[in-house]
Design a protein around this motif. Structure first.
Motif, PDB file in Angstrom:
ATOM      1  N   TYR A 199      28.286 -10.956  47.988  1.00  7.45           N
ATOM      2  CA  TYR A 199      29.561 -10.233  48.671  1.00  7.45           C
ATOM      3  C   TYR A 199      30.005  -9.119  47.780  1.00  7.45           C
ATOM      4  O   TYR A 199      29.924  -8.098  48.286  1.00  7.45           O
ATOM      5  CB  TYR A 199      30.743 -11.266  48.900  1.00  7.45           C
ATOM      6  N   THR A 231      29.227  -5.228  48.685  1.00 10.56           N
ATOM      7  CA  THR A 231      30.170  -4.576  49.316  1.00 10.56           C
ATOM      8  C   THR A 231      30.639  -3.352  48.436  1.00 10.56           C
ATOM      9  O   THR A 231      31.632  -2.305  48.572  1.00 10.56           O
ATOM     10  CB  THR A 231      31.460  -5.393  49.745  1.00 10.56           C
ATOM     11  N   SER A 232      29.976  -3.538  47.309  1.00 12.47           N
ATOM     12  CA  SER A 232      30.151  -2.330  46.251  1.00 12.47           C
ATOM     13  C   SER A 232      29.271  -1.185  46.487  1.00 12.47           C
ATOM     14  O   SER A 232      29.333  -0.098  45.828  1.00 12.47           O
ATOM     15  CB  SER A 232      30.223  -2.738  44.495  1.00 12.47           C
ATOM     16  N   GLN A 282      27.962   3.807  51.366  1.00 12.89           N
ATOM     17  CA  GLN A 282      27.978   3.932  52.679  1.00 12.89           C
ATOM     18  C   GLN A 282      26.820   4.048  53.212  1.00 12.89           C
ATOM     19  O   GLN A 282      25.903   4.781  52.842  1.00 12.89           O
ATOM     20  CB  GLN A 282      29.033   5.023  53.089  1.00 12.89           C
ATOM     21  N   ALA A 340      29.457  -9.816  53.714  1.00 14.93           N
ATOM     22  CA  ALA A 340      29.456  -8.285  53.610  1.00 14.93           C
ATOM     23  C   ALA A 340      28.996  -7.721  54.877  1.00 14.93           C
ATOM     24  O   ALA A 340      29.416  -6.456  55.030  1.00 14.93           O
ATOM     25  CB  ALA A 340      28.349  -8.281  52.239  1.00 14.93           C
ATOM     26  N   GLU A 350      31.968  -7.328  57.379  1.00 19.78           N
ATOM     27  CA  GLU A 350      32.870  -6.519  56.995  1.00 19.78           C
ATOM     28  C   GLU A 350      32.569  -4.996  56.797  1.00 19.78           C
ATOM     29  O   GLU A 350      33.276  -4.121  57.145  1.00 19.78           O
ATOM     30  CB  GLU A 350      33.428  -7.020  55.642  1.00 19.78           C
ATOM     31  N   ARG A 351      31.342  -4.772  56.320  1.00 21.09           N
ATOM     32  CA  ARG A 351      30.733  -3.572  56.347  1.00 21.09           C
ATOM     33  C   ARG A 351      29.733  -3.153  57.148  1.00 21.09           C
ATOM     34  O   ARG A 351      28.389  -3.375  57.036  1.00 21.09           O
ATOM     35  CB  ARG A 351      30.131  -3.314  55.026  1.00 21.09           C
ATOM     36  N   THR A 352      30.136  -2.657  58.469  1.00 22.69           N
ATOM     37  CA  THR A 352      29.374  -2.518  59.479  1.00 22.69           C
ATOM     38  C   THR A 352      27.883  -1.422  59.289  1.00 22.69           C
ATOM     39  O   THR A 352      27.157  -1.185  60.074  1.00 22.69           O
ATOM     40  CB  THR A 352      29.771  -2.029  60.696  1.00 22.69           C
ATOM     41  N   ASP A 353      28.211  -0.697  58.185  1.00 22.86           N
ATOM     42  CA  ASP A 353      27.129   0.213  57.647  1.00 22.86           C
ATOM     43  C   ASP A 353      26.163  -0.469  56.891  1.00 22.86           C
ATOM     44  O   ASP A 353      25.071   0.485  56.957  1.00 22.86           O
ATOM     45  CB  ASP A 353      27.835   1.290  56.988  1.00 22.86           C
ATOM     46  N   LEU A 354      26.340  -1.486  56.487  1.00 21.41           N
ATOM     47  CA  LEU A 354      25.253  -2.143  55.349  1.00 21.41           C
ATOM     48  C   LEU A 354      23.899  -2.594  56.074  1.00 21.41           C
ATOM     49  O   LEU A 354      24.105  -3.085  57.330  1.00 21.41           O
ATOM     50  CB  LEU A 354      25.803  -3.359  54.706  1.00 21.41           C
ATOM     51  N   ARG A 375      20.498  -4.097  61.986  1.00 20.19           N
ATOM     52  CA  ARG A 375      20.982  -3.799  60.417  1.00 20.19           C
ATOM     53  C   ARG A 375      20.281  -5.053  59.625  1.00 20.19           C
ATOM     54  O   ARG A 375      20.528  -5.085  58.142  1.00 20.19           O
ATOM     55  CB  ARG A 375      22.516  -4.209  60.449  1.00 20.19           C
TER      56      ARG A 375
END
Length: 307
Positions: free
Chosen positions: A208, A212-213, A216, A237, A240-244, A265
């Motif tokens: 995580y 998350t670091s 974008q 991760a 929470e981060r829908t761009d990853l 994704r």
């Protein structure tokens, strides 16, 4: 002397013919066990073998106990976590891998995976280019260096981190930036190509916090080992981060859940494909045979991975 080639997933015919020729030229016998269905078949076949060549086959303490004559086992490939090193050492058996033989095949796959994810897994819709993006390489060994070269050829900015490569000149020579820490590497990578081995220190280490670091729209590419990923941290991760994005050549334990929850994704190859090229298949098999002959005739232990 007898060399046994035991492969549940067989080598190519060209590779097995080449291995047999190397053995024959050295004055050794060569036996072949392919597509075996049980460990009992492997135990029976290795009972009179002096040397053993495997691919991803598990050489356990049980297998080793069934091989009283065994002197050397070589894993045709870079990773060797399928070999029980402690059991080999206890018996005085030399364990080796064949580093570098599959490196180009794995590196090409890593680059292909980046393009595949950048282009929305080749489904309709506007994708992106990897040229101009920042490529981070986690572990700068044989594969990592080739990935760096290919990334630069495609116009990517390349940085790398490896705790065992501390000389900046190694990176400077390749035109690669040396990251000061693994955290810095992840923070500044649009694509992160993962090449660390599965060790007590690395298992579950990618999770995580590191994910998350990332910037974008970042993508993690894993052609290394399943065990280095903290799958619970990965799922958190991605949620929470829908761009990853995450793409892997090693089927996760939670692959079905990840696929259902994160759609395009996430992607996993159904079976490990990194070394699945005709060239890598032949290179690794012949290297294993040559290493066995060099050890049995001259005591060469250059690629020994146990002590």
């Amino acid at each position: 002397m007898k060399i046994l080639v035991a492969t549940e997933k067989p080598f190519s015919r060209q590779a097995t013919d080449g291995i047999a020729a190397i053995a024959r030229e050295a004055g050794y016998d060569c036996a072949l066990l392919e597509k075996y269905a049980s460990v009992d078949e492997l135990k029976a076949a290795v009972a009179d073998a002096d040397a053993l060549i495997v691919r991803s086959d598990k050489v356990t303490a049980e297998v080793i106990a069934s091989a009283p004559k065994l002197k050397i086992v070589v894993r045709a490939g870079a990773g060797y976590d399928n070999l029980d090193l402690a059991a080999c050492t206890a018996r005085g058996i030399v364990a080796m891998n064949t580093p570098g033989q599959n490196s180009n095949a794995v590196a090409e796959l890593a680059i292909a995976m980046m393009i595949f994810m950048a282009r929305n897994q080749f489904t309709p819709g506007t994708g992106s280019e990897i040229s101009g993006k920042r490529l981070g390489i986690h572990a700068y060994g044989n594969v990592g260096r080739i990935v760096a070269r290919y990334g630069k050829a495609l116009g990517m900015e390349v940085a790398a981190y490896d705790p065992f490569v501390t000389d900046p000149a190694v990176f400077e020579r390749d035109g690669v930036k040396m990251a000061a820490s693994v955290e810095e590497l992840y923070r500044n990578s649009d694509y992160l190509s993962l090449h660390i081995p599965a060790t007590p220190e690395t298992k579950g280490s990618i999770g995580y916090d590191l994910l998350t670091s990332m910037p974008q729209g970042a993508t993690l590419v894993n052609t290394a080992r399943k065990e280095v990923i903290d799958e619970a941290g990965l799922a958190r991760a991605l949620a929470e981060r829908t761009d990853l994005k995450y793409i892997t050549d090693i089927l996760p334990d939670t692959a079905a859940q990840l696929s259902e929850q994160f759609g395009k994704r996430f992607f996993t190859t159904p079976k490990k494909m990194g070394a699945e090229t005709a060239e890598a298949n032949v290179n690794a098999g012949l290297a294993a045979a040559r290493q066995i002959v060099a050890f049995l005739k001259e005591g060469v232990t250059k690629f020994q991975v146990n002590k």
